[in-house]
Design a protein around this motif. Structure first.
Motif, PDB file in Angstrom:
ATOM      1  N   GLY A  35       0.788  -1.226   0.000  1.00  0.00           N
ATOM      2  CA  GLY A  35       0.000   0.000   0.000  1.00  0.00           C
ATOM      3  C   GLY A  35       0.816   1.270   0.000  1.00  0.00           C
ATOM      4  N   MET A  36       2.014   1.223  -0.604  1.00  0.00           N
ATOM      5  CA  MET A  36       2.921   2.373  -0.598  1.00  0.00           C
ATOM      6  C   MET A  36       3.235   2.794  -2.026  1.00  0.00           C
ATOM      7  SD  MET A  36       6.922   2.259   0.437  1.00  0.00           S
ATOM      8  CE  MET A  36       8.050   3.340  -0.431  1.00  0.00           C
ATOM      9  N   ILE A  37       3.328   4.103  -2.256  1.00  0.00           N
ATOM     10  CA  ILE A  37       3.752   4.621  -3.554  1.00  0.00           C
ATOM     11  C   ILE A  37       5.252   4.878  -3.491  1.00  0.00           C
ATOM     12  CG2 ILE A  37       3.481   6.426  -5.272  1.00  0.00           C
ATOM     13  CD1 ILE A  37       1.027   4.671  -4.938  1.00  0.00           C
ATOM     14  N   ASN A  38       6.022   4.124  -4.260  1.00  0.00           N
ATOM     15  CA  ASN A  38       7.479   4.255  -4.267  1.00  0.00           C
ATOM     16  C   ASN A  38       7.893   5.310  -5.290  1.00  0.00           C
ATOM     17  OD1 ASN A  38      10.234   3.919  -4.067  1.00  0.00           O
ATOM     18  ND2 ASN A  38      10.275   2.025  -5.256  1.00  0.00           N
ATOM     19  N   PHE A  39       7.943   6.569  -4.869  1.00  0.00           N
ATOM     20  CA  PHE A  39       8.268   7.640  -5.798  1.00  0.00           C
ATOM     21  C   PHE A  39       9.730   7.647  -6.230  1.00  0.00           C
ATOM     22  CE2 PHE A  39       4.291   9.776  -4.302  1.00  0.00           C
ATOM     23  CZ  PHE A  39       3.713   9.904  -5.559  1.00  0.00           C
ATOM     24  N   ARG A  95      12.152  -0.986   4.911  1.00  0.00           N
ATOM     25  CA  ARG A  95      11.798  -1.997   5.909  1.00  0.00           C
ATOM     26  C   ARG A  95      11.798  -1.443   7.334  1.00  0.00           C
ATOM     27  NH1 ARG A  95      13.954  -8.117   5.713  1.00  0.00           N
ATOM     28  NH2 ARG A  95      12.891  -7.891   3.702  1.00  0.00           N
ATOM     29  N   PRO A  96      12.767  -0.592   7.712  1.00  0.00           N
ATOM     30  CA  PRO A  96      12.714  -0.047   9.079  1.00  0.00           C
ATOM     31  C   PRO A  96      11.468   0.798   9.353  1.00  0.00           C
ATOM     32  CG  PRO A  96      14.915   0.221   8.162  1.00  0.00           C
ATOM     33  CD  PRO A  96      14.038  -0.234   7.047  1.00  0.00           C
ATOM     34  N   LEU A  97      10.760   1.207   8.300  1.00  0.00           N
ATOM     35  CA  LEU A  97       9.567   2.030   8.478  1.00  0.00           C
ATOM     36  C   LEU A  97       8.295   1.195   8.595  1.00  0.00           C
ATOM     37  CD1 LEU A  97      10.372   4.842   5.874  1.00  0.00           C
ATOM     38  CD2 LEU A  97      10.688   4.918   8.360  1.00  0.00           C
ATOM     39  N   THR A  98       8.419  -0.130   8.574  1.00  0.00           N
ATOM     40  CA  THR A  98       7.251  -0.998   8.689  1.00  0.00           C
ATOM     41  C   THR A  98       6.523  -0.745  10.003  1.00  0.00           C
ATOM     42  OG1 THR A  98       8.359  -2.716   7.399  1.00  0.00           O
ATOM     43  CG2 THR A  98       6.449  -3.380   8.679  1.00  0.00           C
ATOM     44  N   THR A 101       3.525   5.397  10.349  1.00  0.00           N
ATOM     45  CA  THR A 101       2.421   6.029   9.645  1.00  0.00           C
ATOM     46  C   THR A 101       2.604   5.885   8.142  1.00  0.00           C
ATOM     47  OG1 THR A 101       3.543   8.171   9.550  1.00  0.00           O
ATOM     48  CG2 THR A 101       2.198   7.712  11.501  1.00  0.00           C
ATOM     49  N   ARG A 102       1.524   6.007   7.387  1.00  0.00           N
ATOM     50  CA  ARG A 102       1.584   5.866   5.935  1.00  0.00           C
ATOM     51  C   ARG A 102       2.335   7.021   5.281  1.00  0.00           C
ATOM     52  NH1 ARG A 102      -2.294   2.168   3.990  1.00  0.00           N
ATOM     53  NH2 ARG A 102      -2.315   3.194   1.967  1.00  0.00           N
ATOM     54  N   LEU A 103       2.441   8.140   6.001  1.00  0.00           N
ATOM     55  CA  LEU A 103       3.119   9.302   5.437  1.00  0.00           C
ATOM     56  C   LEU A 103       4.634   9.142   5.446  1.00  0.00           C
ATOM     57  CD1 LEU A 103       2.640  12.119   4.265  1.00  0.00           C
ATOM     58  CD2 LEU A 103       2.772  13.032   6.601  1.00  0.00           C
ATOM     59  N   THR A 108       9.890   9.433   2.723  1.00  0.00           N
ATOM     60  CA  THR A 108      11.179   8.760   2.560  1.00  0.00           C
ATOM     61  C   THR A 108      11.453   8.434   1.100  1.00  0.00           C
ATOM     62  OG1 THR A 108      10.959   7.800   4.771  1.00  0.00           O
ATOM     63  CG2 THR A 108      12.559   6.787   3.299  1.00  0.00           C
ATOM     64  N   ALA A 109      10.415   8.012   0.361  1.00  0.00           N
ATOM     65  CA  ALA A 109      10.582   7.693  -1.053  1.00  0.00           C
ATOM     66  C   ALA A 109      11.041   8.909  -1.844  1.00  0.00           C
ATOM     67  CB  ALA A 109       9.275   7.155  -1.623  1.00  0.00           C
ATOM     68  N   ILE A 110      10.487  10.070  -1.516  1.00  0.00           N
ATOM     69  CA  ILE A 110      10.924  11.299  -2.181  1.00  0.00           C
ATOM     70  C   ILE A 110      12.388  11.582  -1.848  1.00  0.00           C
ATOM     71  CG2 ILE A 110      10.545  13.792  -2.349  1.00  0.00           C
ATOM     72  CD1 ILE A 110       7.587  13.247  -1.733  1.00  0.00           C
ATOM     73  N   GLY A 111      12.769  11.330  -0.585  1.00  0.00           N
ATOM     74  CA  GLY A 111      14.163  11.504  -0.192  1.00  0.00           C
ATOM     75  C   GLY A 111      15.091  10.555  -0.927  1.00  0.00           C
TER      76      GLY A 111
END
Length: 305
Positions: A35-39, A95-98, A101-103, A108-111
């Motif tokens: 459920g994550m958008i990998n930007f 993985r450490p963000l499992t 929050t969804r945000l 992080t993906a933008i980073g």
């Protein structure tokens, strides 16, 4: 409407849409599983373009002249290294963000996207890079004045894209790994209770998405011959739009969305104005989301209680 111009734009659109579809698969698989958008996925494509160019340079350095060998080796090496990039990013960053929050994964993906862009810029320089055109043949349909020109590279891009999607579809629906992916997608907690290593499946999804982006990177690099460290931004947004257009989370939807977006964009560029083709592409996405928010082949989200 000139039928030959229309036919030419259809060929161009199918070629472009095939690339969009390959990259869109990465977005839709990651979203479908966690459920994550990998930007950062567009920049994975960018990295694959550089890897393919470096591989071609190494092959040329050793004096190997066989074009089929060079193409096959470049494809295999680029897929392997880009897949390793995807695996490393998932293990060390996402993985450490499992469980957060969804945000958090979104920011992080933008980073990660910015890190990849700057890393490549520092390592390879800011200038546009290029590779020699290895496949330049073409043929025409029509007479000397009115014709549709089909490049051999167009056929290769479409053919390889279809083959890659067919293999991926077989893997998802006909193998143990695919069944585990679908189980994790439906209910990650229950899949884990039943003995499926959900963390390994998530890693494999990132690897598969990166490999599909690598195939697109090799094909586009060989077709156009030039790229830079920023090339992943726009094409990543287009591929994400294609995934949403087709129905985020649906593999057939990703390919359909990519083909549709590519064809519509090419027709608009050929008959209206090429300067505003990006605006038109995103306008189509907005209209689809207004009238069918789940996308063309997507299913409405259902909250589990």
């Amino acid at each position: 409407m000139d039928i030959y111009i229309f036919g030419q734009q259809i060929i161009n659109g199918l070629t472009l849409g095939s690339v969009y579809g390959l990259i869109a698969v990465g977005y839709t698989m990651v979203y479908g599983i966690i459920g994550m958008i990998n930007f950062a996925h567009g920049d994975i494509y960018m990295v694959s373009a550089y890897i393919s160019a470096i591989t071609l340079a190494v092959i040329s350095f050793f004096g190997i002249q066989s074009v089929p060998f060079a193409l096959l080796t470049t494809l295999i090496v680029t897929m392997a290294i880009t897949g390793l990039y995807g695996w490393s990013i998932e293990r060390t960053v996402y993985r450490p963000l499992t469980g957060t929050t969804r945000l958090a994964p979104l920011i992080t993906a933008i980073g990660v996207s910015l890190v990849l862009q700057n890393y490549v810029q520092l390592a390879q320089g800011p200038n546009v890079q290029g590779v020699p055109i290895l496949i330049s043949g073409s043929f025409r349909l029509g007479d000397d004045e009115n014709f549709i020109q089909i490049r051999l590279m167009n056929l290769i891009i479409i053919g390889v894209s279809v083959a890659a999607m067919a293999i991926l579809t077989w893997m998802i629906h006909g193998t143990s790994l695919g069944r585990q992916c679908r189980a994790v997608q439906q209910d990650r907690k229950m899949a884990t209770i039943l003995g499926i290593n959900s963390a390994r499946i998530v890693s494999m999804v990132f690897v598969i998405g990166s490999v599909m982006a690598a195939i697109a990177g090799v094909l586009v690099t060989l077709s156009y011959g030039s790229f830079d460290f920023y090339v992943g931004f726009i094409i990543g947004l287009k591929a994400f739009s294609a995934a949403v257009l087709g129905g985020i989370g649906s593999l057939p939807g990703a390919m359909l969305g990519g083909l549709l977006l590519g064809v519509l964009e090419s027709i608009f560029a050929g008959f209206v104005n090429s300067d505003y083709k990006d605006v038109f592409a995103f306008s189509v996405l907005v209209l689809v989301l207004i009238f069918k928010p789940s996308g063309l082949l997507g299913r409405p989200a259902v909250e589990k209680v």
